[in-house]
Every structure is written in structure tokens, then in C-alpha cells.
Design a protein around this motif. Structure first.
Motif, PDB file in Angstrom:
ATOM      1  N   THR A 135       0.825  -1.217   0.000  1.00 38.72           N
ATOM      2  CA  THR A 135       0.000   0.000   0.000  1.00 38.72           C
ATOM      3  C   THR A 135       0.855   1.263   0.000  1.00 38.72           C
ATOM      4  OG1 THR A 135      -0.169   0.029   2.427  1.00 38.72           O
ATOM      5  CG2 THR A 135      -1.896  -1.154   1.212  1.00 38.72           C
ATOM      6  N   MET A 136       2.158   1.129   0.254  1.00 36.98           N
ATOM      7  CA  MET A 136       3.071   2.286   0.255  1.00 36.98           C
ATOM      8  C   MET A 136       3.646   2.561  -1.125  1.00 36.98           C
ATOM      9  SD  MET A 136       3.009   3.351   3.338  1.00 36.98           S
ATOM     10  CE  MET A 136       4.440   4.346   3.679  1.00 36.98           C
ATOM     11  N   ASP A 137       3.483   1.648  -2.069  1.00 35.34           N
ATOM     12  CA  ASP A 137       4.168   1.745  -3.361  1.00 35.34           C
ATOM     13  C   ASP A 137       3.974   3.083  -4.071  1.00 35.34           C
ATOM     14  OD1 ASP A 137       5.169  -0.768  -2.968  1.00 35.34           O
ATOM     15  OD2 ASP A 137       3.802  -1.767  -4.366  1.00 35.34           O
ATOM     16  N   ASP A 138       2.776   3.611  -4.037  1.00 38.44           N
ATOM     17  CA  ASP A 138       2.495   4.863  -4.749  1.00 38.44           C
ATOM     18  C   ASP A 138       2.711   6.104  -3.894  1.00 38.44           C
ATOM     19  OD1 ASP A 138       1.775   3.405  -7.015  1.00 38.44           O
ATOM     20  OD2 ASP A 138      -0.313   3.256  -6.363  1.00 38.44           O
ATOM     21  N   LEU A 139       3.195   5.948  -2.667  1.00 35.51           N
ATOM     22  CA  LEU A 139       3.302   7.076  -1.745  1.00 35.51           C
ATOM     23  C   LEU A 139       4.720   7.626  -1.588  1.00 35.51           C
ATOM     24  CD1 LEU A 139       0.965   5.764   1.086  1.00 35.51           C
ATOM     25  CD2 LEU A 139       0.379   7.228  -0.851  1.00 35.51           C
TER      26      LEU A 139
END
Length: 154
Positions: A135-139
């Protein structure tokens, strides 16, 4: 224009971490108009704070309030005891965690500040098993956190 402000402990959001650790979200670069962001962090003995990473836009400053921290800075491991100040300029690979000797607590400042409270909230959810690391990949770009190595840096 930046105006004086006071953040009292009763008004601070705490993000709980496993093993009794926590982030205290002190300033999200909002009141300081981007001058800085500030957090307090308590890590249990031996717990990692983060894997090797760098920031392209901010200097990160740590002040050890209690215990002993281990810092990896450009490949070299350093011990930082209570009362130590560490300054990490932009584009410097670093990682940190509490030593195995006991818990450690520190203040972290980023200047200039980047609104990051949502980042720390998501890290808390991941640490508690409520969300997956993917869930952190795009952040990473949004929060200026760019990973440079594996989670097992020690």
C-alpha cells in the motif's frame, strides 16, 4: 507568514506500534508553513525505525531523548546515545532503529517540512498488520521517502 504556535501533548495524535512503540505526530508542516515537520518516536528494544532510504528535498534531524539508537549513514553503523544530535542532509542514505539494549525515544525534524502524517499513519497500520507493505508503493514520491536497501540492514 509563519506565526508562533504551541503544540501541547494532549492535542497530539499518537500512532501506536507493536511492542509498546508509538509515533507522536507533532507538526505536519502546516503551522510552520512548510518550514519543518516534527515527530516523536518510541521504539522497543531492537526495533527498526526504518530501512535504508533517503529524502531528496529535506534534511532530517534526530535528537535522542532516551536510550541508544543505531544509525546506518552511507553504509557506516553508528551508536547514538541519549543527548546525541544527528543531521542527515538530502540524498544521504540512512536507516535507524533502537539498540537491543533497551527502548529508545527520539525527536525527528524534517526541514523543509513535507506533510507526512498520512505516511506515518499508514506505517502504523502496516506495523500492526492492518495493511500490507504494497500500500506504500504509490506514496514514496509524495512523501519524499526513497528506499535504498533491504529491510534487514543490521
Amino acid at each position: 507568514m509563519t506565526k508562533p504556535f504551541i503544540v501541547e501533548e494532549r492535542d497530539v495524535e499518537a500512532v501506536q506500534l507493536p511492542g509498546g512503540g508509538a509515533f507522536w505526530l507533532l507538526e505536519d508542516a502546516e503551522n510552520s508553513h512548510g518550514l519543518f515537520g516534527a515527530n516523536r518516536l518510541l521504539l522497543p528494544a531492537g526495533a527498526d525505525g526504518t530501512r535504508p532510504h533517503h529524502h531528496t528535498r529535506s534534511t532530517e534531524i534526530f535528537y535522542i531523548l532516551s536510550g541508544t539508537m543505531e544509525f546506518l549513514v552511507e553504509g557506516a553503523l553508528h551508536q547514538a546515545r541519549q543527548g546525541t544530535l544527528i543531521s542527515i542532509p538530502p540524498n544521504t542514505t540512512h536507516a535507524f532503529g533502537a539498540s537491543s539494549a533497551g527502548p529508545a525515544e527520539f525527536l525527528a525534524l524534517l526541514t523543509p517540512g513535507i506533510p507526512r502524517f498520512d505516511y506515518f499513519r499508514q506505517l502504523g497500520r502496516i506495523a500492526r498488520g492492518e495493511a500490507d507493505w504494497s500500500t506504500m508503493d504509490d506514496l514514496h514520491d509524495r512523501f519524499d521517502v526513497h528506499f535504498d536497501g533491504p529491510p534487514d540492514w543490521r
